[in-house]
Write a protein that holds these residues in place. Structure first.
Motif, short mmCIF file in Angstrom:
data_model
loop_
_atom_site.label_atom_id
_atom_site.label_comp_id
_atom_site.label_asym_id
_atom_site.label_seq_id
_atom_site.Cartn_x
_atom_site.Cartn_y
_atom_site.Cartn_z
N HIS A 102 0.85 -1.19 0.00
CA HIS A 102 0.00 0.00 0.00
C HIS A 102 0.89 1.24 0.00
O HIS A 102 1.59 1.50 0.98
N GLU A 103 0.85 2.00 -1.07
CA GLU A 103 1.74 3.15 -1.19
C GLU A 103 1.42 4.21 -0.14
O GLU A 103 2.28 5.01 0.23
N GLU A 104 0.16 4.22 0.32
CA GLU A 104 -0.20 5.22 1.33
C GLU A 104 0.29 4.83 2.72
O GLU A 104 0.15 5.61 3.67
N SER A 105 0.84 3.64 2.86
CA SER A 105 1.40 3.23 4.15
C SER A 105 2.50 4.21 4.55
O SER A 105 3.38 4.55 3.76
N ARG A 106 2.46 4.65 5.81
CA ARG A 106 3.40 5.67 6.27
C ARG A 106 4.58 5.04 7.02
O ARG A 106 5.22 5.70 7.85
N ALA A 107 4.87 3.80 6.74
CA ALA A 107 6.00 3.13 7.40
C ALA A 107 7.31 3.82 7.03
O ALA A 107 7.57 4.10 5.85
N VAL A 123 5.96 0.34 -0.96
CA VAL A 123 6.27 0.10 -2.36
C VAL A 123 6.67 1.37 -3.10
O VAL A 123 7.45 1.32 -4.06
N GLY A 124 6.16 2.53 -2.65
CA GLY A 124 6.55 3.79 -3.28
C GLY A 124 8.05 4.04 -3.13
O GLY A 124 8.71 4.53 -4.07
N LEU A 153 10.32 1.74 -2.88
CA LEU A 153 11.01 0.79 -3.77
C LEU A 153 11.00 1.29 -5.21
O LEU A 153 12.02 1.26 -5.90
N HIS A 154 9.85 1.76 -5.67
CA HIS A 154 9.75 2.29 -7.04
C HIS A 154 10.73 3.44 -7.25
O HIS A 154 11.38 3.54 -8.29
N SER A 155 10.85 4.29 -6.25
CA SER A 155 11.76 5.43 -6.34
C SER A 155 13.22 4.97 -6.39
O SER A 155 14.01 5.46 -7.20
N LEU A 156 13.57 4.01 -5.54
CA LEU A 156 14.95 3.53 -5.49
C LEU A 156 15.38 2.86 -6.79
O LEU A 156 16.55 2.94 -7.19
N LEU A 157 14.44 2.21 -7.47
CA LEU A 157 14.77 1.50 -8.70
C LEU A 157 14.36 2.27 -9.95
O LEU A 157 14.50 1.77 -11.07
N SER A 158 13.87 3.49 -9.76
CA SER A 158 13.43 4.34 -10.89
C SER A 158 12.36 3.64 -11.73
O SER A 158 12.40 3.67 -12.97
N LEU A 208 -1.54 -11.65 -4.40
CA LEU A 208 -2.80 -10.94 -4.55
C LEU A 208 -2.62 -9.43 -4.42
O LEU A 208 -3.07 -8.66 -5.27
N ARG A 209 -1.93 -9.00 -3.36
CA ARG A 209 -1.78 -7.56 -3.12
C ARG A 209 -0.95 -6.89 -4.21
O ARG A 209 -1.29 -5.82 -4.71
N SER A 210 0.18 -7.53 -4.56
CA SER A 210 1.05 -6.91 -5.56
C SER A 210 0.37 -6.83 -6.93
O SER A 210 0.59 -5.90 -7.70
N LYS A 211 -0.48 -7.82 -7.22
CA LYS A 211 -1.17 -7.84 -8.51
C LYS A 211 -2.39 -6.93 -8.50
O LYS A 211 -2.58 -6.10 -9.39
#
Length: 539
Positions: free
Chosen positions: A302-307, A355-356, A358-363, A382-385
């Motif tokens: 969940h990209e909105e996760s504030r972890a 996941v946000g 991760l996307h940033s780190l790997l462009s 399920l979640r990733s898909k």
């Protein structure tokens, strides 16, 4: 003409693996064979649910536990079982008799559903009809199944909080222990407090499992003797090298923390001797661009996760604050320590985040550019898909044996189809005779002949039905003595198979099977057929 063997399939052959058709019929999916003229063992093949062109993939990610690291059921699951039993007795006050119990690691399978309130273990088809049901270890009759699960006006969803889904290999031990506790309560009611019902017992089992994780009981044992609990796989490193040599990034996302992740990945990537003491180093990091530990999947997706995302210093395991992956200056130190500045200088290790990050780190610009390989339908696939649109590959170790058995039992399966056709034909003839007997203009002689024929057919129907049911039971027990074929329930796809079909673009028995295919392969399923189309296909 020599018969084709399962371990030597030509590239012109079509492979069949029955996951089930979308319309619920017994139509097999037809999977495209590997290209390039290679002969790949049937049990090592990658099966395709949705077209996936690897040329569009720029990053390939992996889960660790039960994906890259395949645990040995007979030792690891037994370790988990023993640890959970001890927690139930010593921490949660259960009778000491539990310490004498043993664990049959072959008994439970993935895809089962636990009915917490009733103490039942269920196997259902893709439409959520209960086909096999046990109360503890006692099989429920067909009438009992219908009475409990098929007599209400509103269909049960079979979801939490009243039900627990057994979708990971790690859950098999707790499912087995739950069944034992159900029987123990039924036969020894005086030894379990009256206020402890089946649901409470399941809750206690889960609490005991969590205690094992929190105090490090399991992971300390694995760290001490990884070769005792983890299968050695010398193909992992060549696989990841092949992916990286094709110009793609690689990453690892695991819920395990850094200390345990480093031990397991050292074992898998060569930083140890198999039968002796192992020495941990960080050489395995060269095979990845980013490693994220303690990810807390599925929340990670969940990209909105504030972890918060912390960077891990591999040598000490110390965590440093980051701003979306960028090192932050510490109070009194205006120059932030940059552990590893770029992809060229090595892998960066993190803990937490989402996941946000991760996307940033790997462009990553589009989520469809990512292929993620995992073993857990809900935690990984399920979640990733569903949420992200990542392309997904599910690792199903049980598939290796299942595919081999499907091949060995192919003649028995043909016989089952013929028996079912005969049964249908007899029942159709009975229906037509009954219909004809309702006609007013039928003469008495014809009527008597028809009644005699009807009596013979009804007797034959009963015999055919019993023979067919027994043959079907025998076939399923070849796969598993209790639960039958993993991907089927009767003629329907199982609930587990339905989840695989819905959420996994690809699925295979081992992650290392990827090495047998070109990194630029275009995976394609065959054309989908509805039931009416399939029955009109030329033979």
């Amino acid at each position: 003409m020599e018969e084709q063997k399962p371990g030597a399939l030509s590239d012109n052959a079509l492979q069949f693996h029955t996951v089930g058709s979308r319309d619920g019929s017994d139509v097999p999916h037809k999977w495209s064979s590997p290209g390039g003229g290679n002969k790949i063992d049937m049990s090592k093949q990658i099966f395709c649910n949705r077209s996936l062109n690897m040329k569009n993939i720029i990053a390939v990610g992996f889960d660790m536990d039960y994906t890259l690291a395949q645990y040995k059921s007979e030792t690891f699951e037994s370790l988990a079982y023993d640890g959970t039993v001890r927690k139930l007795v010593y921490d949660l006050g259960y009778p000491n008799e539990l310490l004498e119990w043993t664990f049959d690691w072959n008994y439970m399978v993935r895809g089962l559903v636990l009915d917490k309130k009733r103490g039942n273990i269920l196997k259902m088809d893709r439409h959520k009809y209960v086909k096999v049901a046990y109360h503890g270890f006692r099989e429920l009759s067909k009438e009992a199944k219908v009475d409990i699960y098929g007599s209400s006006l509103v269909r049960d969803s079979f979801d939490e909080p009243d039900y627990a889904l057994i979708d990971t290999l790690f859950s098999l031990a707790e499912a087995y222990l739950f069944a034992q506790l159900v029987d123990f309560k039924d036969y020894n009611p005086e030894k379990i407090p009256k206020d402890v019902d089946y649901a409470r017992m399941y809750k206690d089992v889960r609490a005991a499992v969590d205690l094992c994780h929190r105090d490090g009981t399991l992971k300390q044992m694995v760290a001490k003797e990884p070769n005792r609990y983890i299968n050695e796989d010398t193909t992992i490193v060549p696989l990841i090298k092949m992916i990286r040599d094709s110009g793609r990034s690689t990453f690892l996302v695991t819920n395990s923390l850094w200390d345990y992740t480093n031990i397991v990945m050292n074992f898998l990537c060569g930083g140890r001797t198999v039968h002796g003491p192992h020495t941990c180093n960080f050489d395995w990091l060269q095979y990845f661009d980013v490693v994220i530990t303690g990810s807390a999947k599925p929340g990670f997706f969940h990209e909105e996760s504030r972890a918060n995302l912390f960077e891990v210093e591999p040598q000490s395991g110390m965590l440093s604050n980051t701003d979306n992956g960028t090192p932050m200056a510490q109070v009194g130190d205006p120059s932030p320590k940059i552990l590893l500045k770029s992809k060229d200088k090595g892998c960066r290790v993190f803990q937490g985040g989402n996941v946000g990050h991760l996307h940033s780190l790997l462009s990553i610009e589009s989520s469809s550019q990512v292929l993620y390989v995992g073993d857990h339908i809900y935690g990984d696939i399920l979640r990733s898909k569903k949420i992200l649109g990542w392309r997904t590959m599910l690792v199903v170790p049980e598939l290796e044996k299942e595919v081999e058995l499907l091949w060995e039992l192919r003649n028995m399966r043909k016989e089952l189809i013929l028996m079912r056709n005969e049964r249908d034909s007899v029942e159709d003839t009975i229906h037509h005779l009954n219909w004809s007997l309702k006609c007013d203009d039928i003469n008495e002689n014809d009527k008597q002949e028809m009644l005699s024929a009807l009596k013979d057919l009804e007797s034959k129907r009963d015999q055919v039905r019993l023979s067919h049911q027994q043959a079907q039971r025998d076939s399923h027990q070849k796969f598993h003595k209790v639960w039958g074929q993993l991907m089927k329930t009767g003629y329907q796809s199982s609930r587990f198979a339905h989840q695989v079909e819905r959420f996994a673009c690809l699925y295979t028995s081992q992650v290392s099977n990827l090495r047998l295919y070109s990194p630029d392969k275009y995976y394609r399923p065959s054309e989908d057929f509805m039931s009416h189309e399939f029955h009109l296909l030329p033979l």
